[in-house]
Design an enzyme around this catalytic site. Structure first.
Site, PDB file in Angstrom:
ATOM      1  N   GLN A 116       9.697  -6.179  -5.713  1.00 15.30           N
ATOM      2  CA  GLN A 116       9.871  -6.866  -4.438  1.00 15.30           C
ATOM      3  C   GLN A 116       9.239  -8.251  -4.434  1.00 15.30           C
ATOM      4  O   GLN A 116       8.973  -8.811  -3.371  1.00 15.30           O
ATOM      5  CB  GLN A 116       9.292  -6.022  -3.304  1.00 15.30           C
ATOM      6  CG  GLN A 116      10.078  -4.774  -3.038  1.00 15.30           C
ATOM      7  CD  GLN A 116       9.655  -4.096  -1.757  1.00 15.30           C
ATOM      8  OE1 GLN A 116       9.819  -4.622  -0.675  1.00 15.30           O
ATOM      9  NE2 GLN A 116       9.077  -2.917  -1.890  1.00 15.30           N
TER      10      GLN A 116
ATOM     11  N   ARG B 191      15.715  -1.967   3.130  1.00 13.61           N
ATOM     12  CA  ARG B 191      15.279  -1.986   4.531  1.00 13.61           C
ATOM     13  C   ARG B 191      15.966  -0.888   5.323  1.00 13.61           C
ATOM     14  O   ARG B 191      15.535  -0.522   6.403  1.00 13.61           O
ATOM     15  CB  ARG B 191      15.602  -3.340   5.219  1.00 13.61           C
ATOM     16  CG  ARG B 191      14.931  -4.581   4.660  1.00 13.61           C
ATOM     17  CD  ARG B 191      13.486  -4.422   4.488  1.00 13.61           C
ATOM     18  NE  ARG B 191      13.181  -4.057   3.114  1.00 13.61           N
ATOM     19  CZ  ARG B 191      12.023  -3.562   2.726  1.00 13.61           C
ATOM     20  NH1 ARG B 191      11.072  -3.390   3.592  1.00 13.61           N
ATOM     21  NH2 ARG B 191      11.821  -3.230   1.464  1.00 13.61           N
TER      22      ARG B 191
ATOM     23  N   LYS C 143       3.366   2.349   1.781  1.00 15.04           N
ATOM     24  CA  LYS C 143       2.336   1.382   1.403  1.00 15.04           C
ATOM     25  C   LYS C 143       1.358   1.086   2.527  1.00 15.04           C
ATOM     26  O   LYS C 143       0.153   1.221   2.381  1.00 15.04           O
ATOM     27  CB  LYS C 143       3.034   0.049   1.081  1.00 15.04           C
ATOM     28  CG  LYS C 143       3.072  -0.289  -0.357  1.00 15.04           C
ATOM     29  CD  LYS C 143       3.615  -1.681  -0.584  1.00 15.04           C
ATOM     30  CE  LYS C 143       4.785  -2.028   0.286  1.00 15.04           C
ATOM     31  NZ  LYS C 143       5.226  -3.402   0.157  1.00 15.04           N
ATOM     32  N   THR C 144       1.936   0.669   3.650  1.00 11.76           N
ATOM     33  CA  THR C 144       1.110   0.276   4.784  1.00 11.76           C
ATOM     34  C   THR C 144       0.273   1.445   5.271  1.00 11.76           C
ATOM     35  O   THR C 144      -0.895   1.295   5.610  1.00 11.76           O
ATOM     36  CB  THR C 144       2.003  -0.220   5.929  1.00 11.76           C
ATOM     37  OG1 THR C 144       3.074  -0.952   5.354  1.00 11.76           O
ATOM     38  CG2 THR C 144       1.231  -1.073   6.880  1.00 11.76           C
TER      39      THR C 144
ATOM     40  N   ASP D 292      -2.378  -6.319   0.379  1.00  8.49           N
ATOM     41  CA  ASP D 292      -1.012  -5.818   0.464  1.00  8.49           C
ATOM     42  C   ASP D 292      -0.081  -6.822  -0.222  1.00  8.49           C
ATOM     43  O   ASP D 292      -0.428  -7.991  -0.367  1.00  8.49           O
ATOM     44  CB  ASP D 292      -0.631  -5.656   1.949  1.00  8.49           C
ATOM     45  CG  ASP D 292       0.617  -4.811   2.111  1.00  8.49           C
ATOM     46  OD1 ASP D 292       1.043  -4.189   1.130  1.00  8.49           O
ATOM     47  OD2 ASP D 292       1.153  -4.770   3.236  1.00  8.49           O
ATOM     48  N   GLU D 293       1.099  -6.387  -0.617  1.00  2.00           N
ATOM     49  CA  GLU D 293       2.097  -7.271  -1.241  1.00  2.00           C
ATOM     50  C   GLU D 293       1.475  -8.105  -2.362  1.00  2.00           C
ATOM     51  O   GLU D 293       1.670  -9.312  -2.446  1.00  2.00           O
ATOM     52  CB  GLU D 293       2.727  -8.210  -0.194  1.00  2.00           C
ATOM     53  CG  GLU D 293       3.241  -7.536   1.062  1.00  2.00           C
ATOM     54  CD  GLU D 293       4.578  -6.832   0.879  1.00  2.00           C
ATOM     55  OE1 GLU D 293       5.009  -6.656  -0.286  1.00  2.00           O
ATOM     56  OE2 GLU D 293       5.161  -6.430   1.891  1.00  2.00           O
TER      57      GLU D 293
END
Length: 743
Positions: free
Chosen positions: A247, A615, A32-33, A216-217
């Site tokens: 998430q 994670r 994503k980032t 983002d998010e």
DNA sequence: TACGTCCTCCTTTTT
DNA sequence: GGAGGACGTA
């Protein structure tokens, strides 16, 4: 173009989209980032937009820093003036640049939660409202959630007397904040939103400027944030939203997954790209995550896959107690570090709530292992730091009653509650700040207060022209804070922290370029404020934990919430017990799903578990304890349902997996527990009470099934028994009525 | 009136 | 386990 070389076809498609709004459904570990960062870099590099034409919203300050850093390594541009940050950070920036239009003082202060609560409490005193009947905490929650939806007091619907009172309090609270020139977190967003609404010139300016908006998010945005984005984007706007509905873990603060669907409609989104390949975790971890999250009903649907091998099985450990759990973790970490060659910073220990860190910290400390705790008591939230900041705030803005109340008698200088109360009355009567009210005071109480005011004035005078760190240093000494903590035999850490604050000020000055030209301190494009005011707002918006212990090779401890967006080679997820993870407040509750539907609250806990699991890159350890010290009381929990929802083939039980509660051999546990401590039984003290089942005993109930006795309360016929029924939740039953059987 | 100590109460997650 | 309130003492 080397920038795009390392992307897969889906990622490449997302990065190089033409100027249209798009929704990227990106799974955990799908890069994503990377996609967000690459898109920004690509847009700038290909000349479609300048660095100042991009607005990027990330979820944490850490993420935005990382993003800026990456961009600066890819492109030879100055990233300092780019608008990349959190919602709060960006709104703060906008308000600082347009404080006049926003109706704020130039150096407005930001209230954190603690400050907010004390501001509310002071208001209660002034208004003479019964805090018992209308708990300040509830008001703070009420205000927060109203603002999250973009509502001012006049817009809130009041259904009953209680609500009407809440709205009235909300109104009074707002008036007080306005008078004091402070804003809380939610206010930051709301002001900025209203500013854009009320000021067409400004709105059009920003709409024209930010040709590309990236978020983002996105699944964690609330209504207000969504509408802010919409307003900022304008009719020609182009929003690139990246998110993962699985998430979404911030519903408690207004996050609305439904924003994703609404976004597609509102912006007529033609591009919905799914990123399902995972580059982070080994197969077993991913499989566990997939199977777990499939238990949720409310999902957009996504299945992650990886080309990586299966990796190690997920190890599960059932500890006898929280201490035992910590010992297991230490033992494993030793193996990972000494035998398998991991560095300590590759390892993270995750838990559901901050209180759980203590036992682990203790164990790590005893084992001599460096560790670092994120969240919990953050640097800027420590009492001594807040005191120092309060002095600084008062020097910057003497009308800040919050700061005034905090330090007027700290360190103690003979100004008691009575004097402050008198001062309070005067300030209320004359509609002025506490500080100004001092001069209108009479009698003996005035002397002490006058001295305090002189101290502030003197510090203000003496620090004129000093650099920021020197100023801070001067203040922590002159105010008597250092001396006070030096005299305290337990104050050593606090003195250290205060000195660390000087360092924080120094690194802030360097990062913000205040050192380059110490004389010309009013600088920087939009920033027309003093370094001190800038530093103070920085302190409110940043956890400040990057300054402390940076570069240390340490084990990482944090809540599952704070772990979002991060990754570690080895992850321990601890406390997997019913009532803890999933948290007891969620069990058996439903919440509004954002589109009118009702969703089980446990689904959010499951998403949180999903976040925790994903994670891990290589090794994952899960653990739970049979008994645990919680709130100063021993509690017995059943194994978390999440453990039973994981696919058996990827698990390796290090302790025998017990079928269910009935066969858990509680007799052995009983003797152990009762052998250590005979006074476990809280609430039981009277001889008319009886205790047919020892605490920790397994019992079964016709309706709720099997559970564990947790505690008793009351006596005689009123005696009640508390039983943890796992999935059915924690129940209080009348002992005389409940038909229980030993199981 | 001020300050220290004891006791009680509460207890998710956060920018 | 910690923070804030109540109480007793200087």
């Amino acid at each position: 173009m080397s920038l795009l070389d390392s992307l897969n076809p889906e990622q490449l498609a997302a990065v190089t989209l033409p100027r249209e709004s798009a929704l990227i459904l990106a799974g955990a570990g799908s890069g994503k980032t990377k996609v967000l960062t690459a898109r920004i870099a690509w847009l700038i590099q290909t000349g479609q937009v300048g660095p100042n034409g991009v607005l990027a919203v990330t979820f944490t300050n850490k993420a935005s820093k990382e993003m800026l850093h990456r961009i600066s390594t890819m492109l030879p541009i100055n990233t300092r003036s780019m608008w990349v940050g959190t919602f709060h950070g960006l709104c703060n920036r906008m308000l600082r640049a347009h404080w006049k239009e926003a109706g704020l003082p130039q150096a407005f202060q930001i209230l954190d939660m603690q400050d907010q609560l004390s501001a509310i409490k002071r208001m209660y005193k002034v208004l003479g409202i019964d805090a018992e009947k209308f708990p300040p905490k509830q008001l703070s929650y009420f205000v927060g959630s109203a603002k999250d939806q973009g509502l001012r007091p006049k817009d809130v619907e009041a259904h009953d007397e209680y609500h009407r009172m809440m709205v009235r309090l909300y109104e009074a609270y707002e008036a007080q904040c306005q008078r004091e020139g402070v804003v809380d977190f939610a206010e930051l967003l709301l002001r900025s939103f209203e500013l854009l609404g009320a000021n067409p010139t400004l709105r059009e300016h920003y709409q024209a400027r930010f040709k590309y908006i990236l978020v983002d998010e996105f699944q964690d945005t609330n209504s207000l944030q969504y509408n802010w984005l919409k307003r900022l984007a304008g009719p020609q706007g182009c929003i690139f939203a990246v998110g993962d509905d699985d998430q979404s873990i911030y519903a408690f603060r207004g996050a609305r997954v439904a924003n994703m669907v609404q976004f597609e409609n509102d912006f007529n989104v033609q591009n919905r790209i799914k990123l399902e390949q995972n580059y982070r975790s080994v197969g077993n971890v991913l499989k566990a995550a997939n199977v777990l999250i499939a238990h949720n009903k409310a999902r957009l649907g996504k299945e992650l896959w990886t080309e990586a091998g299966e990796g190690e099985a997920i190890r599960v450990y059932e500890a006898t107690s929280d201490q035992d759990e910590a010992a297991f973790i230490i033992d494993r970490i030793k193996k990972l570090v000494l035998e398998e060659g991991y560095s300590r910073s590759d390892i993270a220990i995750l838990y559901r709530s901050n209180a759980q860190s203590r036992v682990v910290e203790q164990a790590l400390f005893n084992a001599g292992m460096p560790y670092r705790v994120y969240g919990g008591l953050r640097f800027f939230e420590r009492a001594e730091i807040k005191h120092a900041l309060a002095y600084l705030r008062l020097m910057d803005n003497a009308d800040d009653d919050n700061s005034f109340s905090r330090v007027v008698n700290f360190p103690a200088r003979g100004i008691g509650a009575r004097s402050v109360e008198q001062l309070q009355d005067i300030s209320t009567a004359q509609a002025t700040s506490l500080y100004r009210a001092i001069h209108r005071m009479e009698g003996r109480a005035q002397a002490g207060l006058k001295k305090f005011a002189d101290l502030i004035e003197r510090m203000r005078f003496e620090t004129r022209g000093l650099s920021l760190p020197d100023l801070v240093d001067k203040v922590i000494n002159e105010s008597g804070l250092i001396a006070h903590f030096q005299a305290d035999k337990d104050g050593e850490d606090r003195v250290e922290n205060l000195k660390e604050l000087v360092n924080a000020a120094a690194s802030f000055s360097i990062a913000e370029g205040y050192y380059r030209d110490a004389a010309a301190t009013m600088v920087d494009e939009e920033k027309l404020i003093t370094p001190l005011a800038d530093f103070l707002s920085h302190a409110s918006l940043e956890a400040g934990d990057n300054a402390a212990a940076a570069g240390q090779d340490a084990i990482q401890l944090m809540t599952a919430h704070s772990a979002k967006g991060l990754e570690f080679k080895c992850v321990f997820v601890t406390g997997l017990e019913e009532g803890l993870f999933p948290h007891e407040n969620s069990i058996g509750n439903s919440v509004e799903g954002g589109d009118g539907t009702s969703v089980e609250a446990v689904e959010e806990e499951r998403r949180l578990m999903y976040v925790a699991i994903t994670r891990a890159r290589e090794q994952l350890f899960l653990s739970h304890a049979q008994q645990r010290m919680l709130h100063g009381q021993i509690r017995y929990h059943l194994r978390s349902r999440f453990l039973d929802e994981l696919p058996e083939e990827v698990l390796k039980w290090l302790t025998p997996k017990r079928a269910h509660i009935a066969s858990q051999g509680w007799d052995a546990l009983d003797s152990k527990v009762w052998g250590q401590n005979k006074t476990l039984n809280v609430g039981y003290s009277n001889k008319t009470s009886k205790r047919p089942y020892d605490i920790g005993t397994g019992v079964s109930h016709a309706k709720f099934g099997s559970g564990v006795v947790v505690s008793y309360e009351g006596e005689g016929d009123d005696q009640r028994i508390q039983i943890n029924f796992g999935r059915q939740g924690m129940k209080w039953l009348m002992l005389s009525l409940a038909k229980l059987e030993r199981s």
